[in-house]
Write a protein that holds these residues in place. Structure first.
Motif, PDB file in Angstrom:
ATOM      1  N   ALA A   1       0.839  -1.199   0.000  1.00  0.00           N
ATOM      2  CA  ALA A   1       0.000   0.000   0.000  1.00  0.00           C
ATOM      3  C   ALA A   1       0.873   1.248   0.000  1.00  0.00           C
ATOM      4  CB  ALA A   1      -0.917  -0.003   1.222  1.00  0.00           C
ATOM      5  N   LEU A   2       2.063   1.136   0.550  1.00  0.00           N
ATOM      6  CA  LEU A   2       3.067   2.190   0.482  1.00  0.00           C
ATOM      7  C   LEU A   2       4.299   1.592  -0.184  1.00  0.00           C
ATOM      8  CD1 LEU A   2       2.778   3.822   4.040  1.00  0.00           C
ATOM      9  CD2 LEU A   2       2.257   4.934   1.860  1.00  0.00           C
ATOM     10  N   ALA A   3       4.729   2.172  -1.285  1.00  0.00           N
ATOM     11  CA  ALA A   3       5.878   1.665  -2.035  1.00  0.00           C
ATOM     12  C   ALA A   3       7.087   2.558  -1.797  1.00  0.00           C
ATOM     13  CB  ALA A   3       5.546   1.629  -3.522  1.00  0.00           C
ATOM     14  N   PRO A   4       8.294   2.070  -2.118  1.00  0.00           N
ATOM     15  CA  PRO A   4       9.490   2.910  -1.973  1.00  0.00           C
ATOM     16  C   PRO A   4       9.331   4.246  -2.693  1.00  0.00           C
ATOM     17  CG  PRO A   4      10.134   0.655  -2.403  1.00  0.00           C
ATOM     18  CD  PRO A   4       8.649   0.690  -2.557  1.00  0.00           C
ATOM     19  N   GLY A   5       9.626   5.338  -1.994  1.00  0.00           N
ATOM     20  CA  GLY A   5       9.498   6.679  -2.549  1.00  0.00           C
ATOM     21  C   GLY A   5       8.194   7.361  -2.198  1.00  0.00           C
ATOM     22  N   ASP A   6       7.177   6.588  -1.748  1.00  0.00           N
ATOM     23  CA  ASP A   6       5.893   7.194  -1.385  1.00  0.00           C
ATOM     24  C   ASP A   6       6.044   8.050  -0.132  1.00  0.00           C
ATOM     25  OD1 ASP A   6       4.707   5.991  -3.499  1.00  0.00           O
ATOM     26  OD2 ASP A   6       3.536   4.548  -2.326  1.00  0.00           O
ATOM     27  N   ARG A   7       5.286   9.144  -0.129  1.00  0.00           N
ATOM     28  CA  ARG A   7       5.298  10.028   1.045  1.00  0.00           C
ATOM     29  C   ARG A   7       4.305   9.515   2.070  1.00  0.00           C
ATOM     30  NH1 ARG A   7       2.848  14.781   3.003  1.00  0.00           N
ATOM     31  NH2 ARG A   7       4.323  16.309   3.858  1.00  0.00           N
ATOM     32  N   LEU A   8       4.728   9.480   3.336  1.00  0.00           N
ATOM     33  CA  LEU A   8       3.836   9.052   4.408  1.00  0.00           C
ATOM     34  C   LEU A   8       2.845  10.159   4.759  1.00  0.00           C
ATOM     35  CD1 LEU A   8       6.056   6.865   4.679  1.00  0.00           C
ATOM     36  CD2 LEU A   8       5.707   6.958   7.152  1.00  0.00           C
ATOM     37  N   PRO A   9       1.702   9.813   5.332  1.00  0.00           N
ATOM     38  CA  PRO A   9       0.751  10.837   5.771  1.00  0.00           C
ATOM     39  C   PRO A   9       1.424  11.824   6.714  1.00  0.00           C
ATOM     40  CG  PRO A   9      -0.217   8.646   5.966  1.00  0.00           C
ATOM     41  CD  PRO A   9       1.233   8.446   5.657  1.00  0.00           C
ATOM     42  N   SER A  10       0.935  13.046   6.712  1.00  0.00           N
ATOM     43  CA  SER A  10       1.499  14.032   7.635  1.00  0.00           C
ATOM     44  C   SER A  10       1.282  13.573   9.070  1.00  0.00           C
ATOM     45  CB  SER A  10       0.834  15.394   7.433  1.00  0.00           C
ATOM     46  OG  SER A  10      -0.500  15.354   7.909  1.00  0.00           O
ATOM     47  N   ILE A  11       2.122  14.082   9.959  1.00  0.00           N
ATOM     48  CA  ILE A  11       2.048  13.662  11.359  1.00  0.00           C
ATOM     49  C   ILE A  11       0.677  13.935  11.946  1.00  0.00           C
ATOM     50  CG2 ILE A  11       2.930  14.208  13.670  1.00  0.00           C
ATOM     51  CD1 ILE A  11       5.702  14.552  12.330  1.00  0.00           C
TER      52      ILE A  11
ATOM     53  N   ARG B   1      -2.243  14.440  10.372  1.00  0.00           N
ATOM     54  CA  ARG B   1      -3.316  13.666   9.734  1.00  0.00           C
ATOM     55  C   ARG B   1      -3.287  12.216  10.202  1.00  0.00           C
ATOM     56  NH1 ARG B   1      -3.739  11.495   4.439  1.00  0.00           N
ATOM     57  NH2 ARG B   1      -1.805  12.510   3.805  1.00  0.00           N
ATOM     58  N   PHE B   2      -2.079  11.637  10.297  1.00  0.00           N
ATOM     59  CA  PHE B   2      -2.003  10.244  10.709  1.00  0.00           C
ATOM     60  C   PHE B   2      -2.353  10.093  12.191  1.00  0.00           C
ATOM     61  CE2 PHE B   2       0.255   6.106  11.299  1.00  0.00           C
ATOM     62  CZ  PHE B   2      -0.503   5.404  10.379  1.00  0.00           C
ATOM     63  N   ALA B   3      -1.995  11.094  13.010  1.00  0.00           N
ATOM     64  CA  ALA B   3      -2.361  11.058  14.425  1.00  0.00           C
ATOM     65  C   ALA B   3      -3.871  11.038  14.581  1.00  0.00           C
ATOM     66  CB  ALA B   3      -1.754  12.243  15.166  1.00  0.00           C
ATOM     67  N   ALA B   4      -4.553  11.877  13.776  1.00  0.00           N
ATOM     68  CA  ALA B   4      -6.015  11.929  13.846  1.00  0.00           C
ATOM     69  C   ALA B   4      -6.640  10.604  13.412  1.00  0.00           C
ATOM     70  CB  ALA B   4      -6.532  13.070  12.972  1.00  0.00           C
ATOM     71  N   SER B   5      -6.091   9.999  12.361  1.00  0.00           N
ATOM     72  CA  SER B   5      -6.663   8.751  11.863  1.00  0.00           C
ATOM     73  C   SER B   5      -6.440   7.590  12.836  1.00  0.00           C
ATOM     74  CB  SER B   5      -6.066   8.397  10.496  1.00  0.00           C
ATOM     75  OG  SER B   5      -4.704   8.057  10.628  1.00  0.00           O
ATOM     76  N   MET B   6      -5.347   7.632  13.591  1.00  0.00           N
ATOM     77  CA  MET B   6      -5.043   6.567  14.547  1.00  0.00           C
ATOM     78  C   MET B   6      -5.595   6.845  15.943  1.00  0.00           C
ATOM     79  SD  MET B   6      -3.242   4.065  13.155  1.00  0.00           S
ATOM     80  CE  MET B   6      -2.445   3.301  14.567  1.00  0.00           C
ATOM     81  N   GLY B   7      -6.064   8.087  16.176  1.00  0.00           N
ATOM     82  CA  GLY B   7      -6.584   8.448  17.479  1.00  0.00           C
ATOM     83  C   GLY B   7      -5.511   8.555  18.535  1.00  0.00           C
TER      84      GLY B   7
ATOM     85  N   SER C   1      -1.771  10.975  19.833  1.00  0.00           N
ATOM     86  CA  SER C   1      -1.214  12.324  19.830  1.00  0.00           C
ATOM     87  C   SER C   1      -0.171  12.456  18.727  1.00  0.00           C
ATOM     88  CB  SER C   1      -0.579  12.637  21.178  1.00  0.00           C
ATOM     89  OG  SER C   1       0.583  11.858  21.366  1.00  0.00           O
ATOM     90  N   PRO C   2       0.078  13.671  18.234  1.00  0.00           N
ATOM     91  CA  PRO C   2       1.135  13.879  17.234  1.00  0.00           C
ATOM     92  C   PRO C   2       2.506  13.413  17.728  1.00  0.00           C
ATOM     93  CG  PRO C   2      -0.313  15.789  17.293  1.00  0.00           C
ATOM     94  CD  PRO C   2      -0.731  14.903  18.441  1.00  0.00           C
ATOM     95  N   SER C   3       2.781  13.588  19.041  1.00  0.00           N
ATOM     96  CA  SER C   3       4.088  13.166  19.560  1.00  0.00           C
ATOM     97  C   SER C   3       4.264  11.657  19.453  1.00  0.00           C
ATOM     98  CB  SER C   3       4.254  13.621  21.011  1.00  0.00           C
ATOM     99  OG  SER C   3       3.292  13.002  21.851  1.00  0.00           O
ATOM    100  N   THR C   4       3.173  10.915  19.562  1.00  0.00           N
ATOM    101  CA  THR C   4       3.245   9.465  19.401  1.00  0.00           C
ATOM    102  C   THR C   4       3.644   9.098  17.982  1.00  0.00           C
ATOM    103  OG1 THR C   4       1.608   9.069  21.138  1.00  0.00           O
ATOM    104  CG2 THR C   4       1.921   7.307  19.535  1.00  0.00           C
ATOM    105  N   VAL C   5       3.075   9.795  17.008  1.00  0.00           N
ATOM    106  CA  VAL C   5       3.416   9.529  15.603  1.00  0.00           C
ATOM    107  C   VAL C   5       4.865   9.933  15.322  1.00  0.00           C
ATOM    108  CG1 VAL C   5       2.857  10.076  13.209  1.00  0.00           C
ATOM    109  CG2 VAL C   5       1.028   9.763  14.877  1.00  0.00           C
ATOM    110  N   VAL C   6       5.313  11.052  15.890  1.00  0.00           N
ATOM    111  CA  VAL C   6       6.702  11.483  15.712  1.00  0.00           C
ATOM    112  C   VAL C   6       7.651  10.400  16.201  1.00  0.00           C
ATOM    113  CG1 VAL C   6       8.461  13.119  16.494  1.00  0.00           C
ATOM    114  CG2 VAL C   6       6.215  13.959  15.799  1.00  0.00           C
TER     115      VAL C   6
END
Length: 469
Positions: free
Chosen positions: A30-40, A42-48, A50-55
Motif C-alpha cells: 500500500a506504500l511503495a518505496p518513494g511514497d510520502r507518508l501521511p502528515s504527522i 493527519r495520521f495522528a487523527a486517523s489513529m486516534g 497524539s502527534p508526539s506518538t506519531v513522531v
C-alpha cells in the motif's frame, strides 16, 4: 510513581501500534518505496493518538531504515522499505569441536527455550531484579556527568570504598592505591595477562579449572600447564614439581568455591602453596568471584600474602548482574599503576560509571546481604535435590560443595561427556562436559552441572535418553 509507569507503558503500546500500522502498509505494498507518508497530524487523527506518538513512531521506523526523513518535506518510504534489512541470525555450529569456546557459544547464544545446565550464571528470577530497578531509577536521577562522561581511571570512588571495606574484613590491609575497577572479572584477568605475560611464557592453572582461563590464555599465546586439583586445593607436590621444572610466570586459581569442582582451599594447602612460590618468580592470581556464596569465609591466598605476590580479582556478575558488569583488581600499588595505564590504553578509562554506580548502590545497603543469605539457602536445597536426581541416573558428585551452584559429577563408566553434550544440545539442552575444563584432557567421564538450571524435569529426561545411546 506507579501512575507514571502506567502512562509510560500505555504510550509505548500506542507507539508500537503506529509502527505496526506503517509496517503493515509497506509490507502489503500500500506504500511503495518513494511514497510520502501521511502528515504527522493527519495520521495522528486517523489513529486516534497524539502527534508526539506519531513522531516517535516515525523516528523508530527511520532508525530501522524503513522510512527516511526529508527536511521540509516529510517522511518517505525508503528504497529498503520493501525488503527491510535484517541481521542474519548467526548460528553457533553445533558440530564444531567441543572445547571451551563451544560451551561459551552454546550458552551465550541460546534462545530462551533452550535449557542451560552447562552455563555459568544463575537464572534471572534468582537475581534481585527489584533492587536493580531501584538502583537504575536512582541512577536516572544522577547528574549529567555520570550519565555522559568516561569513567575515571581507577573507577567509582563509592564502589572502591565499599570494596576496601570488604578487604579489611578479610584482614587485608589495603589502601586506595591497592585497588582499581575494571569492566568485568574477565577484563581484570586479561589486563593482568597483558601486563605480566609475554608470548611463550608458562602459566600454571588447575586441572580441571574454569574453562575460560584456558580460552583467554590461548589468546595470549602462552604455554599452559595444569596441576591436578584435589578436594582441598591443588596437589602441592605436583605444584612444587612444576614450579621447579618450568618456573611459570603466573598461577591462576579460585580459592573460595573452585570452578568447576566446588572444592575449597584448605589452610594447610594455602600455606604450602605460598611457601613453594616464595622467593621465585611465580605470581599467584586469586579469582574470588564465588566468595559470597560461602556460608562462612575460608582461607584466602591474598589475606595470607598481604597482596605482595598475590593478585586478587573479582566481580559481581554471579551474585548481582551479568548485564551491569564491573570487576576489580587488588594488588601491589606499583602493579596497579601499570595496570591503570594499560586500561587507559585499551579502554580509555575505567569501567562504565553507570554499571559501577549500580553495583555500589546494591552493595551499600542491607539488601545485598539478605539477597545472598536467601541465595545460599536456596542453593543448599537445590544442590541436594539435584545430586539425588542425578544419582538415580548413575551420575555421582565428586564432592559435596560448601556453597555455590556447581556440581562436578562423574558419569557412568565408559560414558564420554563430550558425546553426551553433543547429543543433548540437539535436544535443546546445553551441558558442560569435563574435558573443556581439563588441560590434560583426562576428564572425559566428568560433567559440570549448574544446579539452578536443573529444575526442569525434562533436563533429566534428556540426560536419561542420551546416556542410553
Amino acid at each position: 510513581m506507579k501512575a507514571n509507569f502506567a502512562r509510560d507503558a500505555t504510550a509505548g503500546t500506542r507507539i508500537s501500534e503506529v509502527v505496526a500500522a506503517i509496517g503493515s502498509r509497506i509490507a502489503s505494498r500500500a506504500l511503495a518505496p518513494g511514497d510520502r507518508l501521511p502528515s504527522i497530524r493527519r495520521f495522528a487523527a486517523s489513529m486516534g493518538v497524539s502527534p508526539s506518538t506519531v513522531v516517535e513512531a516515525y523516528d523508530r521506523l527511520a532508525a530501522e531504515g524503513l522510512i527516511r526523513a526529508q527536511r521540509g518535506s516529510g517522511f518517505y518510504v525508503s528504497n529498503a522499505g520493501l525488503h527491510p534489512l535484517k541481521l542474519a541470525e548467526a548460528e553457533t555450529p553445533k558440530a564444531r569441536a567441543v572445547d571451551p569456546f563451544w560451551v561459551s557459544r552454546q550458552s551465550l547464544d541460546a534462545d530462551a527455550a533452550v535449557l542451560k545446565p552447562g552455563c555459568g550464571w544463575l537464572p534471572a528470577d534468582w537475581m534481585p531484579d527489584e533492587a536493580l530497578r531501584r538502583a537504575i531509577r536512582s541512577l536516572a536521577r544522577s547528574d549529567g556527568d555520570l550519565l555522559s562522561y568516561y569513567g575515571s581511571t581507577r573507577g567509582s570512588q563509592a564502589l572502591r570504598r565499599l570494596l576496601l571495606g570488604r578487604l579489611a574484613e578479610e584482614g587485608i590491609e589495603a589502601g586506595p592505591d591497592h585497588l582499581m575497577l575494571t569492566s568485568s572479572g574477565t577484563q581484570a584477568l586479561d589486563l593482568i595477562c597483558r601486563f605480566l605475560l609475554r608470548p611463550g611464557d608458562t602459566v600454571l592453572i588447575d586441572d580441571p579449572c574454569y574453562f575460560n582461563f584456558q580460552a583467554l590464555l590461548k589468546a595470549h599465546q602462552v604455554t599452559v600447564v595444569g596441576v591436578p586439583y584435589t578436594p582441598s586445593g591443588p596437589d602441592v607436590a605436583a605444584f612444587e614439581t612444576v614450579l621447579n621444572a618450568v618456573r611459570p610466570r603466573l598461577y591462576i586459581t579460585n580459592s573460595a568455591i573452585h570452578n568447576p569442582t566446588g572444592a575449597t582451599l584448605s589452610p594447610q594447602v594455602a600455606h604450602r602453596l605460598l611457601n613453594a612460590a616464595a622467593g621465585g618468580e611465580t605470581i599467584l592470581v586469586e579469582d574470588d568471584i564465588f566468595a559470597d556464596f560461602e556460608p562462612e569465609p575460608s582461607t584466602r591466598l591474598a589475606a595470607l600474602d598481604g597482596l605482595d605476590r598475590v593478585i586478587r580479582i573479582g566481580s559481581f556478575s554471579k551474585t548481582l548482574s551479568a548485564s551491569a558488569r564491573c570487576g576489580y583488581i587488588a594488588a601491589r600499588p606499583d602493579w596497579i599503576e601499570g595496570l591503570v595505564d594499560l586500561q587507559i590504553a585499551t579502554n580509555f578509562g575505567g569501567p562504565s560509571p553507570m554499571s559501577s554506580e549500580i553495583i555500589a548502590h546494591m552493595l551499600a545497603g542491607g539488601g545485598y546481604r539478605k539477597h545472598m543469605e536467601e541465595l545460599r539457602r536456596k542453593l543448599v536445597r537445590t544442590r541436594r535435590e539435584t545430586a539425588d536426581r542425578l544419582s538415580r541416573l548413575g551420575i555421582e558428585p565428586w564432592l559435596s560443595p560448601r556453597g555455590g551452584f556447581y556440581l562436578w559429577c562423574r558419569l557412568p563408566e565408559d560414558v564420554d561427556s563430550g558425546e553426551v553434550a553433543q547429543a543433548a544440545v540437539a535436544e535443546g539442552v546445553v551441558l558442560a562436559p569435563g574435558n573443556v575444563f581439563s588441560v590434560s584432557q583426562n576428564a572425559t567421564g566428568f560433567m559440570r552441572f549448574n544446579v539452578a538450571h536443573m529444575l526442569e524435569p525434562c533436563v533429566y529426561d534428556v540426560l536419561a535418553a542420551v546416556l542410553k545411546r
